[in-house]
Motif scaffolding. Structure first.
Motif, PDB file in Angstrom:
ATOM      1  N   GLU A 137       0.838  -1.199   0.000  1.00 17.60           N
ATOM      2  CA  GLU A 137       0.000   0.000   0.000  1.00 17.60           C
ATOM      3  C   GLU A 137       0.868   1.242   0.000  1.00 17.60           C
ATOM      4  N   HIS A 271     -15.539   0.277   8.162  1.00 16.10           N
ATOM      5  CA  HIS A 271     -14.386   0.974   7.611  1.00 16.10           C
ATOM      6  C   HIS A 271     -14.898   2.061   6.682  1.00 16.10           C
ATOM      7  N   SER A 392      -7.532   0.899   0.408  1.00 20.84           N
ATOM      8  CA  SER A 392      -6.690   1.473   1.462  1.00 20.84           C
ATOM      9  C   SER A 392      -7.156   1.033   2.843  1.00 20.84           C
ATOM     10  N   GLY A 393      -6.217   0.509   3.612  1.00 18.02           N
ATOM     11  CA  GLY A 393      -6.511   0.118   4.988  1.00 18.02           C
ATOM     12  C   GLY A 393      -7.265  -1.182   5.142  1.00 18.02           C
ATOM     13  N   GLN A 399      -9.285  -8.391   0.928  1.00 12.03           N
ATOM     14  CA  GLN A 399      -9.169  -7.586  -0.292  1.00 12.03           C
ATOM     15  C   GLN A 399     -10.123  -8.077  -1.382  1.00 12.03           C
ATOM     16  N   SER A 465     -11.342   9.765   6.036  1.00 10.99           N
ATOM     17  CA  SER A 465     -11.470   8.414   6.570  1.00 10.99           C
ATOM     18  C   SER A 465     -10.278   8.089   7.464  1.00 10.99           C
ATOM     19  N   THR A 466     -10.559   7.367   8.528  1.00  9.76           N
ATOM     20  CA  THR A 466      -9.464   6.875   9.364  1.00  9.76           C
ATOM     21  C   THR A 466      -8.902   5.628   8.724  1.00  9.76           C
TER      22      THR A 466
END
Length: 466
Positions: A137, A271, A392-393, A399, A465-466
Motif C-alpha cells: 500500500e 471501515h 486502502s486500509g 481484499q 477516513s481513518t
C-alpha cells in the motif's frame, strides 16, 4: 488442498512488470467485453434474427450476471485462492467466447453473454485483490492501480474502436473470437507468474447461504433495473423480480447476522473509506460509464458514422482516459485522496457541460474535443482514485470481498444510471427522430454534469477516513 486468504509475497522486483501486465490485460478483457459488442449489435440482430426488444439482452445479460455474482467472486478469491480464481475465470471467458462466435441462435448468444458476465464477476475481484496483495500500500500500489486502471477505463472506450475494426473486416463473430487467444494467454501467464496460493486457513468458512442469497438477490435486482424501463415498472415480471429480490436480500441480511464467517464482514462496513469508495464507484458508473452508449447513438444516428468510423471516434477518449489514470495516481500523493477524487469529478462536470453545448447535427468532431478531453481526464483520474480508496486500509484477507463490494456498486450504479439517463432523455434509442435524439443526448450530459458536481461537493465535505 484448498488455498488461503493470506497474501503471497510480491514477486521479485525484476518481475514486477510482467505480473502487472497480465493483470492489466485481464482488466482490459473485462472492459472490452462490456463495450465491444455495441457496434456489432446491428449485424448480430440481422444475422441471428433478434427482435428489437430482445437485442438489448446481448448487452444486458452480461450486465445482469456480472453484477449479481461479484460478491461471490470476491469472497471466492479470498477463500479459494486468487491465482486459482484468476485462471478459472480467464478460461471461462475463453470457452464462452468461442461458443459465442459460433452461435447461430439468439438464445445461445444471450446465454454466452451471461456466462461471460459470470467470468467477469470472478475475474475482476481476483485481478484487483492480486494487485492489492502483490504490491505494498502506498505509491507502489498506486502506480500499479494506475496501469491497471488505464487498461480498464481505456477499454470502455477502446472497445468501440476495436469492435468497429473487427466488424467491418471480419463480421460480428470476430468480437467474440478475439477473446479466445487473449483470455487463454492471460490464464496461462497468470498460472506461471503469480505466486502459488497457500494452504487454506481451516478456521475460515465459506458462507454458502450468504453467497446464494446475495447472488440471487443482486442478480434479480440488476435484472429488475435493466428490464423495467422497457417492460414497465408495473409489469408482472418487474413486480415478481422486485419481490423475489427483496426476499432474498432480506434473507441474506439475516444469514449474515448469524454467520460466524459472513460473506460481507461487518468490519468492512465499519471501515468508512470503503463505503465512501462504493458510493463513488456507483456515481462513476452511472455517469462516466454510460457516456459511450449515448455517444455511439450520436455518432451513428445523428452523423451517420459507420461501425469503423464510430470506433475511430472513440480513439481520442481512450487515449485521454489512459492519461487521466496516470495523472490520478500522481495527484493522490500531491493533493490527497479526497481532493484528487473531487478534482476528477469536477473535471468530468465541466467536460459533460462542454459536450452538451458542442453536440449538434451540423457540427464536426473537432468541436467535441475540448469536452472529450476534460471528461476523459476526469474519468481516468476518478477511476484510479476510487480503487485506491476502496483498497486502502483493508486487510489482505479481505481484499477480494472488498473489491467485490466496490465492483458490485459499480455494476448496480451503471444499471441504475443508464435507466435514469434514458428516462431523462425521453427514451433515446427507441425510435427517436434526429431532433429528439439530439435533444435527449444533450439532456443526458447535462444531467450527468449535475450528478458529478454533487459528487465532487460531497467528496470534499465528507470527513477524512481513518
Amino acid at each position: 488442498m484448498m488455498s488461503v486468504t493470506e497474501p503471497a509475497r510480491a514477486p521479485h522486483r525484476e518481475r514486477l512488470g510482467l505480473p502487472l501486465l497480465v493483470l492489466a490485460a485481464g482488466q482490459l478483457v473485462i472492459s472490452l467485453d462490456y463495450s465491444i459488442v455495441y457496434v456489432a449489435l446491428p449485424g448480430i440482430g440481422e444475422r441471428l434474427g433478434f427482435s428489437d426488444h430482445d437485442l438489448q439482452w446481448v448487452v444486458s445479460a452480461y450486465v445482469v450476471t456480472s453484477g449479481g455474482f461479484l460478491l461471490l467472486g470476491g469472497r471466492a478469491a479470498d477463500l479459494l485462492g486468487r491465482r486459482r480464481m484468476f485462471v478459472v475465470a480467464a478460461l471461462l471467458y475463453a470457452g464462452s467466447s468461442l461458443v459465442g462466435g459460433l452461435a447461430q441462435e439468439p438464445w445461445l448468444l444471450i446465454a454466452v453473454r451471461a456466462v461471460q458476465g459470470i467470468g467477469g464477476s470472478l475475474l475482476f475481484p481476483a485481478t484487483l485483490s492480486l494487485i492489492n496483495t502483490l504490491y505494498e500500500e502506498g505509491p507502489v500500489r498506486n502506480r500499479a492501480l494506475a496501469v491497471w486502471g488505464a487498461a480498464g477505463a481505456g477499454g470502455l472506450c477502446f472497445g468501440s474502436l476495436l469492435g468497429g475494426v473487427l466488424v467491418e473486416t471480419f463480421g460480428w463473430p470476430s468480437v467474440f473470437f478475439v477473446n479466445v487467444p487473449v483470455a487463454t494467454g492471460i490464464a496461462l501467464s497468470g498460472r506461471a507468474l503469480f505466486p502459488a496460493d497457500r494452504v487454506r486457513d481451516g478456521s475460515r468458512r465459506f458462507d454458502a447461504v450468504g453467497a446464494l442469497t446475495a447472488t440471487g438477490g443482486l442478480t434479480l435486482l440488476v435484472f429488475l433495473l435493466v428490464h423495467a424501463p422497457a417492460a414497465g415498472w408495473r409489469s408482472p415480471g418487474t413486480l415478481a423480480s422486485a419481490a423475489a429480490s427483496l426476499v432474498l436480500l432480506a434473507l441474506f441480511a439475516v444469514a449474515e447476522s448469524r454467520s460466524r464467517d459472513p460473506l460481507v464482514p461487518g468490519r468492512l462496513l465499519a471501515h468508512r473509506g470503503l463505503p465512501a469508495a462504493m458510493a463513488v464507484t456507483a456515481l462513476f458508473s452511472a455517469t462516466f460509464s454510460s457516456a459511450p452508449y449515448f455517444l455511439t447513438l450520436y455518432f451513428q444516428r445523428v452523423h451517420g458514422y459507420s461501425a469503423l468510423a464510430t470506433g475511430f471516434a472513440f480513439l481520442v477518449p481512450a487515449v485521454v482516459v489512459a492519461i487521466g489514470t496516470q495523472a490520478g495516481a500522481r495527484s493522490v500523493a500531491a493533493f490527497g485522496m479526497r481532493r484528487m477524487l473531487a478534482g476528477g469529478l469536477g473535471l468530468g462536470t465541466v467536460g459533460a457541460v462542454a459536450l452538451a453545448l458542442a453536440l449538434g447535427g451540423d457540427r464536426g468532431y473537432a468541436v467535441l474535443l475540448p469536452g472529450i478531453v476534460l471528461f476523459g481526464i476526469g474519468q481516468g483520474a476518478a477511476w484510479t482514485g476510487m480503487w485506491i480508496a476502496a483498497s486502502s486500509g483493508v486487510a489482505p484477507g479481505d481484499q477480494g470481498v472488498a473489491s467485490g463490494m466496490a465492483s458490485t456498486t459499480l455494476q448496480i450504479g451503471g444499471a441504475v444510471g443508464l435507466a435514469v439517463l434514458v428516462a431523462a432523455s425521453g427514451g433515446v434509442g427507441q425510435g427517436s427522430d434526429g431532433s429528439a435524439l439530439l435533444d435527449g443526448i444533450r439532456t443526458v450530459f447535462l444531467v450527468s454534469a449535475a450528478a458529478l458536481a454533487c459528487g465532487a461537493l460531497a467528496t470534499l465535505t465528507v470527513r477524512r477516513s481513518t
